[in-house]
Design a protein around this motif. Structure first.
Motif, PDB file in Angstrom:
ATOM      1  N   VAL A 292      -6.385 -31.368  39.431  1.00 48.00           N
ATOM      2  CA  VAL A 292      -6.328 -32.772  38.988  1.00 48.00           C
ATOM      3  C   VAL A 292      -5.950 -33.657  40.179  1.00 48.00           C
ATOM      4  CG1 VAL A 292      -5.117 -34.411  37.476  1.00 48.00           C
ATOM      5  CG2 VAL A 292      -5.825 -32.175  36.582  1.00 48.00           C
ATOM      6  N   GLY A 293      -4.969 -33.216  40.978  1.00 51.05           N
ATOM      7  CA  GLY A 293      -4.540 -33.987  42.156  1.00 51.05           C
ATOM      8  C   GLY A 293      -5.694 -34.167  43.135  1.00 51.05           C
ATOM      9  N   LEU A 294      -6.423 -33.075  43.394  1.00 51.34           N
ATOM     10  CA  LEU A 294      -7.570 -33.139  44.299  1.00 51.34           C
ATOM     11  C   LEU A 294      -8.621 -34.104  43.744  1.00 51.34           C
ATOM     12  CD1 LEU A 294      -9.282 -32.084  46.701  1.00 51.34           C
ATOM     13  CD2 LEU A 294      -9.973 -30.166  45.236  1.00 51.34           C
ATOM     14  N   SER A 295      -8.848 -34.048  42.443  1.00 51.20           N
ATOM     15  CA  SER A 295      -9.862 -34.904  41.815  1.00 51.20           C
ATOM     16  C   SER A 295      -9.474 -36.378  41.929  1.00 51.20           C
ATOM     17  CB  SER A 295     -10.051 -34.524  40.344  1.00 51.20           C
ATOM     18  OG  SER A 295     -10.408 -33.164  40.262  1.00 51.20           O
ATOM     19  N   HIS A 296      -8.177 -36.662  41.844  1.00 46.55           N
ATOM     20  CA  HIS A 296      -7.716 -38.033  42.072  1.00 46.55           C
ATOM     21  C   HIS A 296      -7.978 -38.425  43.521  1.00 46.55           C
ATOM     22  CE1 HIS A 296      -5.843 -39.614  38.489  1.00 46.55           C
ATOM     23  NE2 HIS A 296      -5.238 -38.453  38.244  1.00 46.55           N
TER      24      HIS A 296
ATOM     25  N   PRO B 274      -7.280 -15.634  18.922  1.00 43.86           N
ATOM     26  CA  PRO B 274      -6.775 -17.018  18.872  1.00 43.86           C
ATOM     27  C   PRO B 274      -5.982 -17.416  20.127  1.00 43.86           C
ATOM     28  CG  PRO B 274      -6.341 -15.876  16.799  1.00 43.86           C
ATOM     29  CD  PRO B 274      -6.822 -14.842  17.776  1.00 43.86           C
ATOM     30  N   LEU B 275      -5.357 -16.440  20.795  1.00 43.68           N
ATOM     31  CA  LEU B 275      -4.599 -16.753  22.020  1.00 43.68           C
ATOM     32  C   LEU B 275      -5.511 -17.318  23.096  1.00 43.68           C
ATOM     33  CD1 LEU B 275      -2.366 -13.567  22.520  1.00 43.68           C
ATOM     34  CD2 LEU B 275      -1.661 -15.787  21.608  1.00 43.68           C
ATOM     35  N   ASN B 276      -6.790 -16.892  23.071  1.00 45.91           N
ATOM     36  CA  ASN B 276      -7.721 -17.318  24.116  1.00 45.91           C
ATOM     37  C   ASN B 276      -7.939 -18.824  24.088  1.00 45.91           C
ATOM     38  OD1 ASN B 276      -9.065 -16.249  26.314  1.00 45.91           O
ATOM     39  ND2 ASN B 276     -11.032 -16.286  25.276  1.00 45.91           N
ATOM     40  N   ALA B 277      -7.847 -19.410  22.875  1.00 44.58           N
ATOM     41  CA  ALA B 277      -8.073 -20.850  22.749  1.00 44.58           C
ATOM     42  C   ALA B 277      -7.035 -21.641  23.542  1.00 44.58           C
ATOM     43  CB  ALA B 277      -8.038 -21.244  21.278  1.00 44.58           C
ATOM     44  N   ALA B 278      -5.837 -21.084  23.669  1.00 44.72           N
ATOM     45  CA  ALA B 278      -4.764 -21.797  24.382  1.00 44.72           C
ATOM     46  C   ALA B 278      -4.550 -21.254  25.788  1.00 44.72           C
ATOM     47  CB  ALA B 278      -3.471 -21.698  23.585  1.00 44.72           C
ATOM     48  N   ALA B 279      -5.474 -20.369  26.233  1.00 49.70           N
ATOM     49  CA  ALA B 279      -5.254 -19.673  27.508  1.00 49.70           C
ATOM     50  C   ALA B 279      -5.131 -20.650  28.677  1.00 49.70           C
ATOM     51  CB  ALA B 279      -6.385 -18.690  27.760  1.00 49.70           C
ATOM     52  N   ARG B 280      -5.898 -21.772  28.599  1.00 56.55           N
ATOM     53  CA  ARG B 280      -5.888 -22.721  29.715  1.00 56.55           C
ATOM     54  C   ARG B 280      -4.485 -23.271  29.993  1.00 56.55           C
ATOM     55  NH1 ARG B 280      -8.997 -27.232  27.885  1.00 56.55           N
ATOM     56  NH2 ARG B 280      -6.988 -28.202  27.543  1.00 56.55           N
ATOM     57  N   GLU B 281      -3.697 -23.371  28.934  1.00 50.66           N
ATOM     58  CA  GLU B 281      -2.357 -23.931  29.094  1.00 50.66           C
ATOM     59  C   GLU B 281      -1.447 -23.048  29.953  1.00 50.66           C
ATOM     60  OE1 GLU B 281      -1.959 -26.999  28.380  1.00 50.66           O
ATOM     61  OE2 GLU B 281      -4.000 -26.909  27.566  1.00 50.66           O
ATOM     62  N   ARG B 282      -1.860 -21.787  30.153  1.00 49.42           N
ATOM     63  CA  ARG B 282      -1.036 -20.900  30.994  1.00 49.42           C
ATOM     64  C   ARG B 282      -1.249 -21.194  32.474  1.00 49.42           C
ATOM     65  NH1 ARG B 282      -2.668 -15.842  31.079  1.00 49.42           N
ATOM     66  NH2 ARG B 282      -4.745 -16.512  30.494  1.00 49.42           N
ATOM     67  N   LEU B 283      -2.292 -21.949  32.780  1.00 51.68           N
ATOM     68  CA  LEU B 283      -2.590 -22.217  34.196  1.00 51.68           C
ATOM     69  C   LEU B 283      -1.991 -23.552  34.626  1.00 51.68           C
ATOM     70  CD1 LEU B 283      -6.388 -21.324  34.453  1.00 51.68           C
ATOM     71  CD2 LEU B 283      -4.452 -19.943  35.170  1.00 51.68           C
ATOM     72  N   ASP B 284      -1.567 -23.591  35.866  1.00 50.42           N
ATOM     73  CA  ASP B 284      -1.098 -24.852  36.433  1.00 50.42           C
ATOM     74  C   ASP B 284      -2.296 -25.502  37.136  1.00 50.42           C
ATOM     75  OD1 ASP B 284      -0.010 -26.947  37.758  1.00 50.42           O
ATOM     76  OD2 ASP B 284       1.261 -25.747  39.094  1.00 50.42           O
TER      77      ASP B 284
ATOM     78  N   ALA C 230      -4.941 -33.438  30.861  1.00 50.58           N
ATOM     79  CA  ALA C 230      -4.229 -34.688  31.142  1.00 50.58           C
ATOM     80  C   ALA C 230      -4.518 -35.131  32.567  1.00 50.58           C
ATOM     81  CB  ALA C 230      -2.733 -34.479  30.954  1.00 50.58           C
ATOM     82  N   ILE C 231      -4.936 -36.386  32.718  1.00 52.69           N
ATOM     83  CA  ILE C 231      -5.223 -36.899  34.068  1.00 52.69           C
ATOM     84  C   ILE C 231      -4.273 -38.055  34.368  1.00 52.69           C
ATOM     85  CG2 ILE C 231      -7.589 -36.124  34.182  1.00 52.69           C
ATOM     86  CD1 ILE C 231      -8.478 -38.937  33.310  1.00 52.69           C
TER      87      ILE C 231
END
Ligand SMILES: [Fe+2]
Ligand SMILES: [Fe+2]
Length: 329
Positions: free
Chosen positions: A304-308, A289-299, A328-329
């Motif tokens: 997102v800034g580059l994509s903007h 279950p931790l894997n589902a939230a793993a993305r939140e550990r990354l900055d 979040a964008i």
């Protein structure tokens, strides 16, 4: 992408403003490229490989199961073996990024398969990046060989990484070569932006094996430059894609964020079994279950800034792909 596309105008900008921005990006890339001869670790002193058997090889907090009671109850000798295996896995992930992800994209650029990256500045910087990555493979191979020999882990097998498997799966469902090239390229951009943060987890960690810290610090030194390089190269190639290619790239770009964040529990399942850890299957199953939230550990603010900046998030395809993943964008 077999045919070159006409350069697009930067989002919200005029043609002249776009030209000016592109020449600034190129000038910055040229400066970074010219600085390689003094900056690159391959050109500097070798990493000291002195080994201190009393020091742990890895940071316990980086084990996905470090808080699990069955892990905490293990004998210190077995925990120490698991930490050494964690170090070997950590290194092998960088090998996967270098050999299976970044280097093939570099060759795509050199072979002219990526619009916007065919000029001499791009070729110079891509060649330097390939040399850096080859040197990192050597650094990591030396560190892992020494760790395996010192810790009696010569026979430990590390299966393939989900990061690579998921990229290849995404490529396999695409029918056109240009789509496969862009899936690979998106994975390279995201990995190269994330890898310095990944290495920062150990690059100034004084409690672990000094050789390991020094290896990671040397690697990170180069990767800080690579993160800038891949950001600038995205600003160069994205405007050179056709509208169709841009929309496809925008739809793919956030996916590798999830792939990079994966806790690689299948690898841990295999490794804990190989080390005959009691309760291995339960430990891994409880961590799923931790894997589902793993993305939140990354900055992922850099992506997102580059994509903007390049205009990906000014398009429906870009906004939809990021929001569909809950970013979040
Ligand atoms: Fe590297
Ligand atoms: Fe790199």
């Amino acid at each position: 992408m077999t045919t070159m596309s006409a350069p697009a105008i930067a989002p919200g900008g005029t043609d002249a403003a776009h030209q000016h921005e592109q020449s600034e990006v190129k000038a910055l890339l040229q400066r970074i490229g010219d600085g390689w001869i003094k900056r690159a670790k391959v050109r500097r002193d070798a990493v000291d490989l002195a080994f201190d058997p009393a020091r742990p090889d890895f940071l316990e907090e980086l084990l996905p199961f470090h808080a699990h009671p069955l892990y905490q109850r293990l004998a210190p000798e077995l925990k120490s073996k698991i930490l050494s295996a964690g170090w070997i896995i950590y290194n092998e992930k960088t090998v996967a990024i270098e050999s299976a992800i970044v280097s093939p994209s570099c060759y795509d650029a050199l072979d002219g398969r990526i619009p916007g990256l065919t000029d001499e500045t791009s070729r110079q910087i891509v060649c330097e990046t390939l040399v850096d990555e080859a040197y990192h493979l050597l650094l990591v191979a030396n560190a892992n060989r020494l760790t395996r020999a010192q810790r009696g882990l010569e026979d430990l097998k590390i299966p393939g990484f989900n990061l690579v498997t998921m990229m290849n799966r995404e490529k396999a469902v695409q029918s056109e070569d240009w789509q496969k090239i862009l899936v690979h390229l998106a994975t390279s951009v995201v990995s190269e932006i994330f890898v310095s943060d990944y290495l920062h987890q150990l690059s100034d960690c004084t409690e672990i094996q000094p050789m390991n810290m020094a290896t990671v610090a040397a690697h990170r030194h180069d990767e800080l430059a690579h993160s800038k390089i891949f950001t600038l190269m995205t600003k160069t190639f994205y405007p050179a894609l056709s509208p169709r290619e841009q929309a496809f790239f925008a739809s793919v770009l956030p996916k590798p964020i999830e792939w990079f964040a994966d806790l690689e529990l299948d690898i841990w399942s295999s490794v804990l079994e190989q080390l005959r850890v009691p309760g291995a299957a339960t430990i891994v199953a409880d961590c799923r279950p931790l894997n589902a939230a793993a993305r939140e550990r990354l900055d992922y603010t850099g992506i997102v800034g580059l994509s903007h900046e390049v205009g990906i998030l000014s398009t429906d395809a870009g906004r939809n792909s990021f929001t569909a993943m809950g970013i979040a964008i």
